[in-house]
Design a protein around this motif. Structure first.
Motif, PDB file in Angstrom:
ATOM      1  N   ALA A  70      54.067 -14.044 -12.907  1.00 51.20           N
ATOM      2  CA  ALA A  70      53.119 -13.399 -13.817  1.00 51.20           C
ATOM      3  C   ALA A  70      52.252 -14.424 -14.543  1.00 51.20           C
ATOM      4  N   LEU A  71      52.849 -15.517 -15.013  1.00 48.86           N
ATOM      5  CA  LEU A  71      52.092 -16.552 -15.713  1.00 48.86           C
ATOM      6  C   LEU A  71      51.054 -17.173 -14.781  1.00 48.86           C
ATOM      7  N   GLY A  72      51.476 -17.493 -13.561  1.00 51.40           N
ATOM      8  CA  GLY A  72      50.565 -18.093 -12.594  1.00 51.40           C
ATOM      9  C   GLY A  72      49.445 -17.154 -12.200  1.00 51.40           C
ATOM     10  N   CYS A  73      49.763 -15.879 -12.023  1.00 50.07           N
ATOM     11  CA  CYS A  73      48.729 -14.918 -11.635  1.00 50.07           C
ATOM     12  C   CYS A  73      47.751 -14.661 -12.777  1.00 50.07           C
ATOM     13  N   GLY A  96      37.148 -21.627  -5.273  1.00 49.66           N
ATOM     14  CA  GLY A  96      37.251 -23.063  -5.030  1.00 49.66           C
ATOM     15  C   GLY A  96      38.209 -23.791  -5.944  1.00 49.66           C
ATOM     16  N   LYS A  97      38.782 -23.105  -6.922  1.00 50.21           N
ATOM     17  CA  LYS A  97      39.751 -23.727  -7.825  1.00 50.21           C
ATOM     18  C   LYS A  97      41.116 -23.096  -7.613  1.00 50.21           C
ATOM     19  N   ILE A  98      42.143 -23.930  -7.596  1.00 44.31           N
ATOM     20  CA  ILE A  98      43.518 -23.460  -7.520  1.00 44.31           C
ATOM     21  C   ILE A  98      44.309 -24.186  -8.601  1.00 44.31           C
ATOM     22  N   PHE A  99      45.579 -23.869  -8.723  1.00 41.72           N
ATOM     23  CA  PHE A  99      46.410 -24.454  -9.766  1.00 41.72           C
ATOM     24  C   PHE A  99      47.831 -24.580  -9.248  1.00 41.72           C
ATOM     25  N   THR A 100      48.618 -25.347  -9.944  1.00 41.97           N
ATOM     26  CA  THR A 100      50.051 -25.370  -9.691  1.00 41.97           C
ATOM     27  C   THR A 100      50.762 -25.598 -11.017  1.00 41.97           C
TER      28      THR A 100
END
Length: 165
Positions: free
Chosen positions: A65-68, A77-81
């Motif tokens: 949920a936090l990541g979404c 063009g942007k992602i995260f981890t």
């Protein structure tokens, strides 16, 4: 496609959920800019040796949920981890609690770092766990590969690449 568009496609079934979401039966039920809501029905498959849901269920529900919520803020063009998570377990989770809902909201979405907070509650609003996440924001692999392919011929042709065998 933006993160929000991607999350909406998962929610509507146009794209499949992640393998982990399928494995644990996590359902994305709501997504909007900076917000995501997942549900799960705990059962014995989620239990540890003590007869309660393993802490990993709450951790994965929060992480999802936090990541979404953060992903719903990402432009194309942007992602995260996830770099860091902090979880507070408030009470044990069992199947008798019924369906649980994890609501997450983005606190900050910058160019390099994003943060979010979330809560796991039952239908009556009773809290089971809450947590925060800090994520690093990067260009997507596709964007990085395209840039590499554009720069690689120049770097190799001039001999500027060090090393070798």
């Amino acid at each position: 496609m933006s993160g929000l568009e991607y999350m909406r496609k998962i929610m509507t079934g146009e794209l499949p959920p992640s393998g982990m979401a399928q494995l644990l039966n996590l359902k994305l039920v709501e997504v909007s800019e900076g917000r995501a809501v997942f549900t799960v029905q705990p059962d014995e498959r989620h239990y540890n040796g003590l007869g309660i849901a393993h802490g990993g269920l709450a951790a994965t529900l929060l992480d999802s949920a936090l990541g979404c919520a953060i992903n719903a803020m990402m432009p194309a063009g942007k992602i995260f981890t996830t770099m860091e998570m902090k979880i507070n377990y408030v009470r044990p989770i069992t199947r008798e609690r019924g369906e649980l809902r994890c609501e997450a909201n983005t606190i900050h979405a910058g160019g390099r770092v994003a943060t979010a907070e979330g809560r796991i509650m039952d239908k009556d609003g009773k809290l089971y766990a809450h947590g925060t996440a800090t994520c690093i924001v990067v260009s997507s692999l596709t964007v990085r590969c395209k840039l590499f392919l554009q720069l690689a011929p120049t770097r190799f042709a001039t001999g500027s690449e060090e090393g070798g065998s």
